[in-house]
Design an enzyme around this catalytic site. Sequence first.
Site, PDB file in Angstrom:
ATOM      1  N   HIS A 156     -11.091   0.588  -3.071  1.00 45.10           N
ATOM      2  CA  HIS A 156     -10.460   0.205  -4.335  1.00 45.10           C
ATOM      3  C   HIS A 156     -10.565  -1.292  -4.633  1.00 45.10           C
ATOM      4  O   HIS A 156      -9.802  -1.813  -5.438  1.00 45.10           O
ATOM      5  CB  HIS A 156      -8.993   0.654  -4.335  1.00 45.10           C
ATOM      6  CG  HIS A 156      -8.830   2.152  -4.318  1.00 45.10           C
ATOM      7  ND1 HIS A 156      -7.653   2.787  -4.001  1.00 45.10           N
ATOM      8  CD2 HIS A 156      -9.715   3.140  -4.579  1.00 45.10           C
ATOM      9  CE1 HIS A 156      -7.824   4.114  -4.060  1.00 45.10           C
ATOM     10  NE2 HIS A 156      -9.067   4.338  -4.396  1.00 45.10           N
ATOM     11  N   CYS A 180     -18.542 -16.486 -19.768  1.00 46.37           N
ATOM     12  CA  CYS A 180     -18.905 -15.713 -20.968  1.00 46.37           C
ATOM     13  C   CYS A 180     -17.746 -15.538 -21.952  1.00 46.37           C
ATOM     14  O   CYS A 180     -17.940 -14.996 -23.036  1.00 46.37           O
ATOM     15  CB  CYS A 180     -19.455 -14.348 -20.563  1.00 46.37           C
ATOM     16  SG  CYS A 180     -18.205 -13.262 -19.863  1.00 46.37           S
ATOM     17  N   THR A 193      -1.056   7.226   3.826  1.00 48.70           N
ATOM     18  CA  THR A 193      -1.498   7.539   2.461  1.00 48.70           C
ATOM     19  C   THR A 193      -0.812   8.801   1.989  1.00 48.70           C
ATOM     20  O   THR A 193      -0.646   9.748   2.760  1.00 48.70           O
ATOM     21  CB  THR A 193      -3.040   7.648   2.356  1.00 48.70           C
ATOM     22  OG1 THR A 193      -3.376   8.022   1.013  1.00 48.70           O
ATOM     23  CG2 THR A 193      -3.655   8.636   3.327  1.00 48.70           C
TER      24      THR A 193
END
Length: 257
Positions: free
Chosen positions: A123, A155, A193
């Site tokens: 991630h 940019c 998790t």
Amino acid sequence: MTTQPLLAPEVQRYLQRAQRIVALTGAGISAESGIPTFRDAQTGLWARYNPQELASPEALATNPGLVWAWYTWRRGLVKQAAPNPGHLALAEMERRVPQFTLITQNVDGLHQQAGSQNVLELHGNIMRTVCVAHRHPVTQWEPAPEGEAPKCPICGSVLRPDVVLFGENLPTDVFQQALEASRTCDAMLVIGTSGVVYPAAALPGLAKENGALVIEINPQETPLSAEADVCLRGPAGEILPALVRQVWPDQPTTQKL
Ligand code: NAD
């Protein structure tokens, strides 16, 4: 007083002989370092929001100031945090197992700080900043006016943390390596998790289909518990050092666990 060994003898022997071990980690392993899991982070200041409102491309487009405030808060927590005994035990395990791969959903970089080398960050990493338009890596930028996101000095497009937001794809090359490691491992440790964020949550099933022993380490039952061969209930910072001591008792350690 005698203490019960953590693992049954056959599981201990299996891990001792394993050539390839994968550890899949989630926010729970960093909880003992003071970094809240998503669920725990929805308290106090952030209780009104759900993670999708704070960590999605739509939120960045419609409410950039809020998203940046949330990530700035989380970056502060990560900066203050240090690896805990669970992170250190995994780094120690890597030094003892012929092929060890650490797949993490965490974005906090604590595994690398603990000394883990072969880390796949599914991630991204919260401390890196990139621009939305070209993914230019940026380390310095002008502060943004209240309620806006800072802009890329190259940019001019909006800046964002280099993490995978809800609804976005995982980095292809990293995920391919994670799939390959999961398919070919002898054992997978599934640590801290909740097993609800896909595609990471599919990796334990893939390992099991291909014959791996799956061990879950989590104080709570999760949707992944049903497919685990062994469930060790407790905090990773206690279970993992005990597991390393039991499985590899006689080998020299370079870190005190
Ligand atoms: P989650 O918040 O959904 O689940 C955390 C799990 O950890 C729960 O099952 C809980 O029971 C368990 N747990 C709590 N304390 C523990 C401990 N001491 N030892 C072991 N387990 C413990 O987290 P998730 O499954 O990683 O998924 C959510 C998403 O959140 C991920 O995509 C991740 O990128 C992101 N996230 C990352 C961080 C971080 O980098 N530290 C923090 C919050 C969220």
